[in-house]
Design an enzyme around this catalytic site. Sequence first.
Site, PDB file in Angstrom:
ATOM      1  CB  ILE A  65      -0.948  -0.008   1.223  1.00 58.74           C
ATOM      2  CG1 ILE A  65      -1.871   1.226   1.209  1.00 58.74           C
ATOM      3  CG2 ILE A  65      -0.188  -0.123   2.534  1.00 58.74           C
ATOM      4  CD1 ILE A  65      -2.940   1.180   2.305  1.00 58.74           C
ATOM      5  CB  SER A  66       1.265   4.028  -2.365  1.00 62.07           C
ATOM      6  OG  SER A  66       1.475   3.264  -3.519  1.00 62.07           O
ATOM      7  CD  GLN A  67       5.766   8.597   1.215  1.00 53.16           C
ATOM      8  OE1 GLN A  67       6.251   8.267   0.127  1.00 53.16           O
ATOM      9  NE2 GLN A  67       6.268   9.553   1.954  1.00 53.16           N
TER      10      GLN A  67
END
Length: 219
Positions: A65-67
């Site tokens: 899950i992206s920053q």
Amino acid sequence: MEKEISKYSHIRNEMVKKQIEARGITDARVIKAMKKVPRHLFVNEALTDQAYGDFPLPIGDQQTISQPYIVSEMTQALTLSEKDRVLEIGTGSGYQTAILAEIVYRVYTIERIHDLYIRARRLFDKFKYHNIVTRYSDGTSGWKDESPFDAIIVTAGAPAIPQPLINQLAIGGRMVIPVGNRYVQEMIKIYKDEDGITQTSLGGCRFVKLIGEHGWTIN
């Protein structure tokens, strides 16, 4: 569930203030969505307390899950409106999908990993996101039957911009995609008009590989 979500509302607001607004995200719709969507419910339970940290997190199957900042930056770069139809390549945890769904008319999202696809669909049902349409397929080929799209977002690093996605972008449409090698990419914003496409660099980034017919091979 409401109590569980509200428990993290202060942490979520602090995330938006310190990680997102402080770095120049100004789109009110993006900020509102980032404050609303319960990011901690899109990560594995063991990582709940890290969900609002300034970093990506693993979600299984070698995906992440992206920053939070990257999610907001990519979303803002698409200059979205409530009438837009958006194609997302790489559903992953479903968090980016939910952020988009808070802003636009409809989100079409494609995931190639079955476990992630099923998990995200359950979350969309749980939160009653009726404007999200899911598909289990190779995202690098896009979703021709539902094209053209006002915006396309690719959440994995590609060796080059897949031609099917360019073809499926509407005139006046925008695309954001990481392009580069297997280890580091450049975030590219594409704008399409009657004369073709123009590209703008949004800076360096690092994503998992975009696997598929018009991306990287698995090996």
